[in-house]
Write an enzyme that holds these catalytic residues in place. Structure first.
Site, PDB file in Angstrom:
ATOM      1  N   GLU A  51      39.579  57.326  52.653  1.00 12.44           N
ATOM      2  CA  GLU A  51      39.706  56.369  53.755  1.00 12.44           C
ATOM      3  C   GLU A  51      40.872  56.806  54.623  1.00 12.44           C
ATOM      4  OE1 GLU A  51      40.048  52.212  52.729  1.00 12.44           O
ATOM      5  OE2 GLU A  51      40.093  51.637  54.838  1.00 12.44           O
ATOM      6  N   CYS A 244      38.061  49.212  53.803  1.00 13.51           N
ATOM      7  CA  CYS A 244      38.063  48.192  54.864  1.00 13.51           C
ATOM      8  C   CYS A 244      37.867  48.787  56.253  1.00 13.51           C
ATOM      9  CB  CYS A 244      39.367  47.414  54.839  1.00 13.51           C
ATOM     10  SG  CYS A 244      39.557  46.411  53.369  1.00 13.51           S
ATOM     11  N   ASN A 375      31.180  47.049  52.448  1.00 11.82           N
ATOM     12  CA  ASN A 375      32.294  47.405  51.553  1.00 11.82           C
ATOM     13  C   ASN A 375      32.622  46.212  50.671  1.00 11.82           C
ATOM     14  OD1 ASN A 375      34.634  48.755  50.479  1.00 11.82           O
ATOM     15  ND2 ASN A 375      35.879  47.637  51.941  1.00 11.82           N
ATOM     16  N   GLU A 376      33.700  45.499  50.989  1.00 10.63           N
ATOM     17  CA  GLU A 376      34.098  44.352  50.156  1.00 10.63           C
ATOM     18  C   GLU A 376      33.626  43.064  50.825  1.00 10.63           C
ATOM     19  OE1 GLU A 376      38.320  44.664  49.530  1.00 10.63           O
ATOM     20  OE2 GLU A 376      38.048  45.970  47.792  1.00 10.63           O
TER      21      GLU A 376
END
Ligand code: AHR
Length: 658
Positions: A51, A244, A375-376
């Site tokens: 990331e 994120c 993602n989350e």
């Protein structure tokens, strides 16, 4: 009793009284059963998570040394300083070319009325420059009036010129000019000065400086030392671009792969979400140039022999920030992005996106097999969107394995809801995340022992043991965290029937520009340091084996009782039994090992020991060898042997068998 006798009697009594504190050797009987494979180990088991956080891409893995090279940052002179003579009318003007350009809107126009004028780029916390090395300098320029020449100078922190080239005779149309600059000295915090001389006006854009020595010498390439560290992990996959960053703080700030491919100058810059994420770690000069975009990512995965695993935005921004979602009836462009990415990676050169890949230099497909959706994310808004993605992807590409999220937590109501919902759907893998204290990792090494062997497979997509804070940037990557991860990873490998992928997160951090820690690899402008956690990942990854086999104590699998965590594998390609043993106690442990029904090929085995007596120990730039694996030779006479596992250690043993 004479004095001497009294003295020795006293010492003897003291010894008995304190004997509880004297390390006592434990002996453990272990039986390994190479003839009873439990499950195949996926080639993808150990991978990496990339990331752009902590300057991991711009200022890190992406080898470009110029920050804000095309003046597109919101404050166009960010990273640049004028070098101006007193009372001079020479100047720079930032021009917005919106009528002609879509992504690269601005350029700088330099006007000279005599004398000289310059601009200096500070790089990303300085530029790391090596002595006696060639650097590729380039600039896109256009002559407006008169005759101006430019000296491109590399200077060290005290202003000494350590490399220089001169460009002149600029065309009246935009054109890229290139030159190689050779250097005389090393600079930790160098700069690039552009010094203009003459009279007239010259326009410049895309000012670029790369070391010629990039990973595999690729143009627009990657920093060699960092990419090599990734290659040394022999990762089974690379997750990209996060994290994120996939989601964005709001939807306009999300990661959009289509703006990261094609001509580098036309990739639209956006603010890096980590620029403003943490109030105590504001990083106002953090943007995404996307010089390291999706093509470079696929190329890296290809170079490393790793499966690409892109994670895509599912129509939701980060739920810790705006939590903005796309209306369900407006989701189609997001889905189209996912479908087009498969075409970009795998499509024939006759398809629109396959052609772009080919034009960029890779006519052969990248063989994309996995795609992550979200993602989350959590709650019903995710599953409503996930379902639509799943249907569209699988109807066009039924062989693609979809990875779905389970949210940011390792348990709890949202996690349970995710599993309940996803069991009704068809993801191939569910992504689970855990950033927890070291003790959690020790206590949860059996997490997957009871997961359904016939259920959806697991991607442990982000994890790291977070010990208490430490003042040194690299200090949280201490041995306490690394050994806890090693213990936990024995549980991941033991459950290879269920766990198909796992990646530590985050991967990279600039020591002067980080937002999040711990991280796997730390770097400054010239150096990089592998953490103890990196060595744990590497020992597991390069000693993976092809099948898990039982390793038992009293007929029970070894899962952390009496301070010992273990896993065993065979490698059917090399005919080796591979043991990974983690002794979390501070004292040495004797182990009687029985390789059941096994004939040894050689009388020596390879042994790698990673250990520290100090749980706070960590590696630094100046002392990178505080916790590193040591290779030893182990004498083995037959299939029964005694081993001593050092206190607080990870031991990996490879034994050749027939
Ligand atoms: O790894 C850092 C961050 O942790 C990731 O971006 C996010 O997915 C998680 O919360």
């Amino acid at each position: 009793m004479n004095q001497t006798k009294k003295y020795f009697t006293l010492i003897f009594i003291i010894c008995i009284l304190v004997s509880d504190d004297i390390p006592a050797q434990q002996t453990m009987q272990l039986t390994v059963q190479p003839a009873k494979p439990i499950a195949p180990i996926q080639s993808t088991l150990w991978g990496i998570f990339f990331e752009d956080i902590n300057f991991a891409a711009d200022g890190g893995l992406y080898a470009e040394l110029v920050k804000n090279r095309s003046f597109e940052f919101p404050m166009p002179m960010t990273g640049w300083k004028e070098i101006k003579e007193k009372d001079s009318r020479n100047k720079i003007l930032i021009v917005n070319n919106a009528a002609e350009a879509t992504a690269n809107l601005r350029y700088a126009s330099i006007s000279l009325h005599g004398g000289s004028y310059g601009i200096s780029n500070e790089g990303f916390r300085g530029m790391g420059i090596y002595a006696n090395a060639p650097y590729n300098f380039s600039v896109v320029a256009k002559n407006e009036t008169g005759a101006v020449k430019v000296k491109a100078q590399l200077v060290n922190a005290s202003g000494k010129i350590i490399g220089e080239t001169v460009l002149e005779n600029f065309n009246s149309d935009w054109k890229k000019y290139t030159a190689v600059i050779s250097t005389t000295d090393t600079a930790q915090k160098g700069k690039l000065n552009l010094v203009f001389e003459g009279t007239g006006t010259v326009d410049i854009d895309m000012v670029s400086l790369f070391p010629q020595n990039t990973f595999k010498n690729r143009p627009n390439g990657l920093r060699e030392d960092l990419a090599q560290k990734l290659a040394d992990l022999k990762p089974g996959f690379i997750r990209f671009p996060g994290g994120c960053i996939v989601e964005g703080r709001d939807l306009t700030n999300r990661y959009q792969w289509k703006t990261t491919v094609g001509a580098v100058a036309e990739r639209k810059l956006i603010m890096n979400r980590w620029n403003v994420e943490f109030k105590n770690k504001l990083t106002p000069d953090y943007f995404q140039s996307f010089g390291l975009g999706f093509y470079e990512y696929f190329q890296l995965a290809d170079d490393l022999g790793a499966e690409p695993l892109p994670i895509l935005n599912c129509g939701m921004a980060c739920q810790y920030n705006s939590g903005e979602v796309v209306a369900l009836d407006a989701l189609q462009p997001y889905i189209q992005d996912a479908l087009d990415l498969v075409e970009f990676a795998n499509g024939a050169v006759t398809t629109a996106w396959g052609k772009l890949r080919s034009d960029m230099g890779h006519p052969l497909p990248f063989n994309l097999k996995f795609l992550g959706v979200g993602n989350e994310q959590w709650e019903s808004q995710y599953f409503e969107r996930y379902k639509i993605f799943e249907k569209a992807i699988l109807s066009k590409y039924p062989d693609i394995k979809i990875v779905s999220g389970s949210g940011p937590s390792s348990d709890g109501a949202y996690f349970d809801m995710a599993w309940k919902e996803l069991k009704q759907l068809q993801p191939s893998l569910i992504d689970e995340h855990y950033y927890k204290p070291p003790k959690w990792f020790l206590d949860n090494a059996s997490r997957y022992d009871n997961y359904d062997r016939n259920g959806i497979k697991i991607f442990a997509g982000e994890y790291a043991a977070h010990p208490k804070e430490n003042n040194n940037a690299e200090g949280r990557n201490n041995w306490e965290s690394a050994i806890a991860e090693a213990a936990f990873m024995t549980g991941l490998e033991r459950n290879a029937a269920v766990v198909h992928m796992a990646s530590y997160a985050p991967l990279l951090a600039h020591v002067e520009a980080w937002q999040w820690r711990p991280d796997l690899i730390w770097f400054d402008n010239l150096r990089s340091v592998s953490t103890p956690n990196y060595y744990v990942q590497k020992l597991f990854s390069v000693n993976k084996g092809t099948h898990v086999i039982p390793i038992l104590n009293n007929e029970q699998l070894v899962v952390g009782k009496d301070s010992l965590y273990a896993t065993a594998a065979i490698d059917k390609n090399t005919s080796e039994v591979i043991l990974k043993l983690v002794n979390i106690s501070g004292i040495a442990m004797t182990v009687n090992l029985n390789l059941e029904k096994t004939t040894l090929q050689k009388q020596v085995a390879k042994m790698f020991v990673l250990k520290s007596a100090d749980k706070e120990a960590f590696n630094t730039f100046d002392k990178p060898g505080m916790v590193i694996p040591v290779e030893k030779q182990l004498d083995v006479k037959n299939n029964k042997m005694d081993l001593v596992l050092d206190g607080s250690s990870l031991t990996v043993i490879r034994i050749a068998v027939t």
